[in-house]
Write a protein that holds these residues in place. Structure first.
Motif, mmCIF file in Angstrom:
data_model
loop_
_atom_site.group_PDB
_atom_site.id
_atom_site.type_symbol
_atom_site.label_atom_id
_atom_site.label_comp_id
_atom_site.label_asym_id
_atom_site.label_seq_id
_atom_site.Cartn_x
_atom_site.Cartn_y
_atom_site.Cartn_z
ATOM 1 N N GLY A 34 39.067 59.610 34.796
ATOM 2 C CA GLY A 34 39.462 58.532 35.499
ATOM 3 C C GLY A 34 39.984 58.991 36.807
ATOM 4 N N LYS A 35 39.624 60.102 37.390
ATOM 5 C CA LYS A 35 40.029 60.747 38.646
ATOM 6 C C LYS A 35 39.668 59.866 39.639
ATOM 7 N N PHE A 36 38.607 59.159 39.622
ATOM 8 C CA PHE A 36 38.047 58.006 40.535
ATOM 9 C C PHE A 36 38.399 56.563 40.316
ATOM 10 N N SER A 37 39.438 56.554 39.714
ATOM 11 C CA SER A 37 39.949 55.139 39.320
ATOM 12 C C SER A 37 40.248 54.193 40.822
ATOM 13 N N TYR A 38 40.571 54.768 41.608
ATOM 14 C CA TYR A 38 41.139 54.125 43.020
ATOM 15 C C TYR A 38 39.782 53.542 43.352
ATOM 16 N N VAL A 39 38.698 53.741 43.109
ATOM 17 C CA VAL A 39 37.432 53.635 43.734
ATOM 18 C C VAL A 39 37.157 52.023 43.213
ATOM 19 N N ASP A 40 37.691 51.405 42.398
ATOM 20 C CA ASP A 40 37.564 49.996 41.692
ATOM 21 C C ASP A 40 37.946 49.111 42.999
ATOM 22 N N GLN A 41 39.007 49.418 43.578
ATOM 23 C CA GLN A 41 39.791 48.671 44.548
ATOM 24 C C GLN A 41 38.950 48.619 45.905
ATOM 25 N N ILE A 42 38.240 49.896 45.992
ATOM 26 C CA ILE A 42 37.427 49.932 47.352
ATOM 27 C C ILE A 42 36.107 49.237 47.236
ATOM 28 N N ILE A 43 35.835 49.273 45.838
ATOM 29 C CA ILE A 43 34.463 48.333 45.535
ATOM 30 C C ILE A 43 34.686 47.050 45.805
ATOM 31 N N ARG A 44 35.814 46.364 45.156
ATOM 32 C CA ARG A 44 36.251 44.927 45.376
ATOM 33 C C ARG A 44 36.379 44.536 46.948
ATOM 34 N N ASP A 45 36.874 45.595 47.661
ATOM 35 C CA ASP A 45 37.154 45.300 49.051
ATOM 36 C C ASP A 45 35.868 45.117 49.954
ATOM 37 N N ILE A 46 34.957 46.072 49.382
ATOM 38 C CA ILE A 46 33.826 46.268 50.197
ATOM 39 C C ILE A 46 32.573 45.018 49.745
ATOM 40 N N PHE A 47 32.407 45.092 48.439
ATOM 41 C CA PHE A 47 31.444 44.027 47.972
ATOM 42 C C PHE A 47 31.846 42.689 47.783
ATOM 43 N N GLN A 48 33.011 42.282 47.318
ATOM 44 C CA GLN A 48 33.364 41.118 46.920
ATOM 45 C C GLN A 48 33.920 40.285 48.107
ATOM 46 N N THR A 49 33.558 38.745 48.080
ATOM 47 C CA THR A 49 34.155 38.115 49.111
ATOM 48 C C THR A 49 35.459 37.308 48.429
ATOM 49 N N SER A 50 35.951 36.815 49.441
ATOM 50 C CA SER A 50 37.331 35.996 49.177
ATOM 51 C C SER A 50 37.192 34.655 48.888
ATOM 52 N N SER A 51 37.047 34.122 47.615
ATOM 53 C CA SER A 51 36.764 32.732 47.457
ATOM 54 C C SER A 51 38.110 31.996 47.548
ATOM 55 N N LEU A 52 38.039 30.909 48.087
ATOM 56 C CA LEU A 52 39.270 29.799 48.129
ATOM 57 C C LEU A 52 39.433 29.355 46.873
ATOM 58 N N GLU A 53 38.492 29.165 46.061
ATOM 59 C CA GLU A 53 38.755 28.933 44.772
ATOM 60 C C GLU A 53 39.522 29.730 43.865
ATOM 61 N N SER A 54 39.227 31.102 44.075
ATOM 62 C CA SER A 54 39.714 31.844 43.360
ATOM 63 C C SER A 54 41.153 32.240 43.678
ATOM 64 N N ARG A 55 41.487 32.214 45.151
ATOM 65 C CA ARG A 55 42.850 32.301 45.770
ATOM 66 C C ARG A 55 43.618 31.032 45.170
ATOM 67 N N VAL A 56 43.157 29.718 44.842
ATOM 68 C CA VAL A 56 43.956 28.817 44.530
ATOM 69 C C VAL A 56 44.369 29.046 43.045
ATOM 70 N N ARG A 57 43.106 29.510 42.173
ATOM 71 C CA ARG A 57 43.480 30.005 40.651
ATOM 72 C C ARG A 57 44.428 30.887 40.632
ATOM 73 N N ARG A 58 44.726 32.039 41.439
ATOM 74 C CA ARG A 58 45.530 33.106 41.324
ATOM 75 C C ARG A 58 47.009 32.439 41.724
ATOM 76 N N PHE A 59 46.873 31.630 42.529
ATOM 77 C CA PHE A 59 48.457 30.955 42.907
ATOM 78 C C PHE A 59 48.958 30.112 41.832
ATOM 79 N N ARG A 60 48.030 29.392 41.207
ATOM 80 C CA ARG A 60 48.524 28.492 40.212
ATOM 81 C C ARG A 60 48.827 29.375 39.106
ATOM 82 N N THR A 61 48.329 30.470 38.833
ATOM 83 C CA THR A 61 48.737 31.474 37.732
ATOM 84 C C THR A 61 50.030 32.083 37.993
ATOM 85 N N ARG A 62 50.235 32.160 39.156
ATOM 86 C CA ARG A 62 51.665 33.040 39.512
ATOM 87 C C ARG A 62 52.635 31.900 39.525
ATOM 88 N N SER A 63 52.360 30.845 39.945
ATOM 89 C CA SER A 63 53.404 29.677 39.756
ATOM 90 C C SER A 63 53.797 29.152 38.455
#
Length: 377
Positions: free
Chosen positions: A347-376
Motif C-alpha cells: 500500500g505504499k503507493f496508495s496516494y496514486v489513486d487521487q492522482i489517477i482521479r485528477d488526471i484521468f477523470q473529468t468533473s461531471s456536473l451530474e456527479s457534483r449534484v449527486r455528491r451535494f445531495r448526499t452531503r445535504s
C-alpha cells in the motif's frame, strides 16, 4: 424593426451567452488536466465567443468598413475553432501520423479561407435595414462548406470511437435512438442548407447557420461540460493502471471500471516485465518497450528507474501518452514517493489513486449534484 432584430441580432446574442456558459463549464471540467491534453479543446471552445461576439458587433457596426473588419474577425475565429476542434478529437483517438491527408487538407482549406476573407470580392457585407449582414462569394462559400463538413465529419467519427456521446446512451449503456436521429438530422440539414444557400441568388442571411451552430455547441457543451460520462471522455477506453517493478511484481493497480475488469493484473505485470526483458536483450538495446499493441487492447508503458508505469486501454493515442506522462511525473515528484525495496508493503503507493482521479477523470456536473445531495441528506 422587431422582426429584423429577431432574425439578425437575437441568434448571435444567444450564441454568445451559450458560449460563455459552456466555456466556463468545460474549463472547470478539465481544470486539473495538463494543457498539452486540453489545449486544443479549450482553444476551440474559447473561440466561440469572438465568433458570436464579432457577429453581434457586425450587426450594429457604424460603417461598412468597420462591419467588414468585424465580419473578418468573426469568420477567422470560426475557421480556427473548427480546425482546433478537429485537432483535439483527432489526437484523442488517433496517432499524430494517422490521417495526415485529413489533417493537412483541412489546414490548407482553413488557411485558404482566411486568406480569401481579406479580399472584399469574396467576403463582403450588405445593409439590411439598420443592420449589416455577411455576403459570401460562391468560391469562398464552397471552400467554407467543404472545410466545415470535413472537420465535422472527423469530429463525429472521433466521438463515435471514443464512445463519448453522453447523450446517446442510457444508464445501462444502451443507445438511445432519438439523440442519434437528431444529430444525423442536424448534419443533413447543414449540408442541405449549404447547397440551397450556395445556389440561391441572395446569400445574405447566415441566421440558419448560426442556429445550427448553437445546437452543435450545446451538444459539445453537454458532452464535455455538463456530463462528461468518462474517464478522459470514454470509460470504455481505459481499463487499468499498473505500477510494476523490474522484477515483475505489481506494487499498485487501479481498475477504471468496477463492473468490467481485465482478469488478474499481477499476471499481466509479470508478462509485461518478461516481454520487456526478452525484447531488450535480443535487440541489445538500452531502451525499453514503451507500447504493447493487441488487436483490441493496448498497453502504454513508461519506465522510471526500477519501476514501469502501465496504462491499459482499448487503443493507443497521443493524448493517452500525454496523460500517462503527466501521471508518471506527478507520481514520482510526489512527497510520498520512495524507491521500492524487496518486501515493501503493497500500500505504499496508495496516494496514486487521487492522482489517477485528477488526471484521468473529468468533473461531471451530474456527479457534483449527486455528491451535494448526499452531503445535504
Amino acid at each position: 424593426m422587431v422582426k429584423l432584430f429577431l432574425i439578425y441580432v437575437l441568434p448571435p446574442i444567444v450564441a454568445f451567452v451559450v458560449s460563455i456558459i459552456f466555456f466556463l463549464l468545460i474549463t472547470y471540467s478539465f481544470h486539473s488536466k495538463p494543457w498539452n491534453l486540453k489545449g486544443w479543446l479549450i482553444s476551440s471552445v474559447f473561440l466561440w465567443m469572438p465568433w458570436s461576439g464579432f457577429t453581434i458587433l457586425l450587426r450594429y457596426a457604424s460603417s461598412e468598413n468597420l462591419a467588414i473588419w468585424y465580419l473578418r474577425f468573426s469568420f477567422i475565429s470560426l475557421q480556427v475553432l473548427l480546425y482546433a476542434s478537429y485537432r483535439f478529437h483527432h489526437l484523442m483517438v488517433f496517432k499524430p501520423t494517422d490521417n495526415r491527408f485529413a489533417t493537412f487538407g483541412l489546414a490548407i482549406i482553413t488557411g485558404f479561407n482566411i486568406v480569401l476573407s481579406f479580399d472584399q470580392t469574396y467576403l463582403h457585407v450588405k445593409s439590411v435595414g439598420e443592420y449589416y449582414t455577411d455576403s459570401f462569394h460562391p468560391l469562398l462559400m464552397i471552400t467554407n462548406i467543404v472545410g466545415a463538413n470535413w472537420g465535422i465529419y472527423w469530429v463525429i467519427r472521433a466521438l463515435s470511437r471514443m464512445d463519448a456521446l453522453a447523450l446517446f446512451y442510457d444508464k445501462r449503456g444502451r443507445q438511445k435512438a432519438i439523440p442519434i436521429f437528431f444529430l444525423i438530422s442536424l448534419m443533413g440539414a447543414t449540408v442541405l442548407l449549404s447547397i440551397i444557400w450556395l445556389f440561391s441568388n441572395e446569400r445574405t442571411d447566415s441566421t440558419p447557420f448560426i442556429l445550427i451552430v448553437i445546437f452543435g455547441f450545446i451538444f459539445i457543451g453537454v458532452t464535455y461540460g455538463i456530463n462528461p460520462n468518462s474517464t478522459i471522455l470514454a470509460p470504455q477506453r481505459l481499463w487499468g493502471f499498473l505500477i510494476v517493478t523490474n522484477a515483475g511484481l505489481p506494487v499498485f493497480e487501479h481498475h477504471f471500471s468496477k463492473d468490467e475488469r481485465i482478469g488478474e493484473l499481477a499476471l499481466i505485470a509479470m508478462a509485461i516485465t518478461a516481454s520487456n526483458t526478452i525484447v531488450v536483450s535480443h535487440f541489445a538495446s538500452d531502451s525499453y518497450v514503451n507500447e504493447v499493441v493487441l488487436e483490441d487492447r493496448a498497453i502504454l508503458i513508461e519506465q522510471v528507474d526500477e519501476l514501469m508505469f502501465c496504462l491499459i486501454a482499448d487503443y493507443s493515442s497521443l493524448q493517452l501518452q500525454i496523460v500517462l506522462n503527466e501521471a508518471v511525473k506527478r507520481i514520482v515528484e510526489h512527497i510520498d514517493f520512495k524507491p521500492t525495496y524487496l518486501g515493501d508493503k503493497y500500500g505504499k503507493f496508495s496516494y496514486v489513486d487521487q492522482i489517477i482521479r485528477d488526471i484521468f477523470q473529468t468533473s461531471s456536473l451530474e456527479s457534483r449534484v449527486r455528491r451535494f445531495r448526499t452531503r445535504s441528506s
